[in-house]
Enzyme design. Structure first.
Site, PDB file in Angstrom:
ATOM      1  CG  ASP A  86      -2.143   0.847   1.066  1.00  0.00           C
ATOM      2  OD1 ASP A  86      -2.248   1.524   0.030  1.00  0.00           O
ATOM      3  OD2 ASP A  86      -2.999   0.821   1.969  1.00  0.00           O
ATOM      4  CG  HIS A 120      -7.514   0.289  -5.951  1.00  0.00           C
ATOM      5  ND1 HIS A 120      -8.603   0.879  -5.345  1.00  0.00           N
ATOM      6  CD2 HIS A 120      -6.411   0.776  -5.316  1.00  0.00           C
ATOM      7  CE1 HIS A 120      -8.189   1.677  -4.380  1.00  0.00           C
ATOM      8  NE2 HIS A 120      -6.863   1.635  -4.342  1.00  0.00           N
TER       9      HIS A 120
END
Length: 349
Positions: A151, A224
């Site tokens: 992330d 995403h």
């Protein structure tokens, strides 16, 4: 950036192993409002006092205020782009708006530092607030989200982080400040882990092990990565994420706390619109088939200097009987994120 911009809070501070996210609402009463205003002058000193115990602990705290809280506590003038969080989506796929007047984003290398600072900060506030959400986050191995992917890979760093997160001349009275959106996501880990890794990679748009972005010819437009990459006038518009995994295995709770900083809420809101509504509508982020947003709030982060000065700010006039009205929204121009140029004179509109 102009040389006279106030020192920002620790928005782009060191990525740490632990974090506590606290969202609170304000309780009614002038005395409570006075308590919160006075507390603004204490935040930096409390961070220093607690952090001094472990010099290498990288303790920091970012404090922000929601739109309604700003009006109630400080009145006008107000940050130009501050407004309540705007709910997006329909049915099972909704970026929900939930109450939030005050945000504390506490970071450190160890949870004991975070915990002690949270205790001290909340102790000073007493019954002036009501905590509505508290999440204790942790770094997951090599900065991987709960779903197993790295992330924050595309986070801006150094001067670029400042350019994308710190307000400049476009709202000079609030220069040095930032905006932040927070959301708590809960994941269907059984459903996610049942997917082949190759399918997960197509949903995210990156390789799971190496974290390398998929080639454009094979990366779906619904990935995403695709939906959260913004380009305006040939330049990528970035935000700064400091997301943290959290959970309670015994309760079957596995989540990600999303926290995104920017110098305007517009790019974060556009990313959320792309994810939840789709680009074009219907081409939504398939990660949302396995992740549900259960909170959502928007806050303004004053500069460090302004945060301390807010202790002396007078609230809205009692003779008014109501807080200062919010300014009307700036007109939206088709094809623009309404954030202006990220170079040159740095004017947002």
């Amino acid at each position: 950036m102009p040389t006279n911009v106030s020192e920002p809070q620790a928005v782009s501070g060191t990525v740490t192993r632990s974090a506590i996210f606290i969202v609170a609402t304000l309780n009614d009463g002038d005395a409570h409002a006075d308590t919160i205003r006075a507390w603004c002058a204490d935040v930096a000193a409390l961070v220093r006092a607690v952090g001094h115990r472990v010099p290498g602990g990288n303790l920091s705290c970012v404090c922000g205020f929601g739109s309604d809280a700003w009006d109630r506590l400080f009145g006008g003038p107000r940050p130009a782009a501050l407004h309540p969080f705007r709910e997006l989506g329909t049915g099972e796929r909704v970026a929900v708006a939930t109450p939030g007047d005050l945000l504390l984003h506490i970071r450190a290398e160890s949870m004991d530092l975070c915990f002690e600072l949270a205790t001290q900060l909340l102790g000073k506030l007493g019954d002036a607030i009501q905590v509505v959400d508290e999440v204790h986050g942790f770094r997951n191995f090599d900065m991987r989200a709960m779903i197993g992917f790295v992330d924050g890979t595309e986070n801006p760093a150094g001067r670029e982080a400042t350019d994308f997160t710190v307000i400049g001349d476009e709202d000079a009275e609030f220069a040095g400040g930032s905006y932040v959106i927070v959301q708590k996501y809960l994941h269907d880990m059984a459903g996610w882990n049942a997917l082949p890794v190759e399918t997960q990679e197509l949903i995210i748009g990156r390789k799971k092990l190496s974290d390398i972005e998929l080639d454009e010819e094979i990366k779906p437009s619904s990935s995403h990565s695709s939906l959260t990459t913004l380009v305006e006038n040939g330049q990528e518009v970035k935000i700064l994420r400091d997301n943290m995994p959290f959970g309670r295995p015994g309760a079957g709770e596995f989540g990600t706390y999303f926290i995104g900083y920017a110098r305007s809420p517009a790019p974060i809101e556009k990313m959320l619109e792309n994810m939840f509504v789709g680009l074009p509508p219907g081409n939504y982020d398939r990660l949302l088939d396995f992740s549900k947003a259960v909170t959502g709030s928007l806050f303004f982060i004053p500069s460090a200097d302004l945060l301390e000065a807010l202790a002396d700010r007078q609230g809205p006039s009692a003779s008014d009987g109501h807080p200062a009205p919010a300014p009307s929204a700036a007109p939206h121009r088709e094809g623009s994120l309404n954030i202006g140029s990220l170079k040159g004179n740095r004017q947002y509109e």
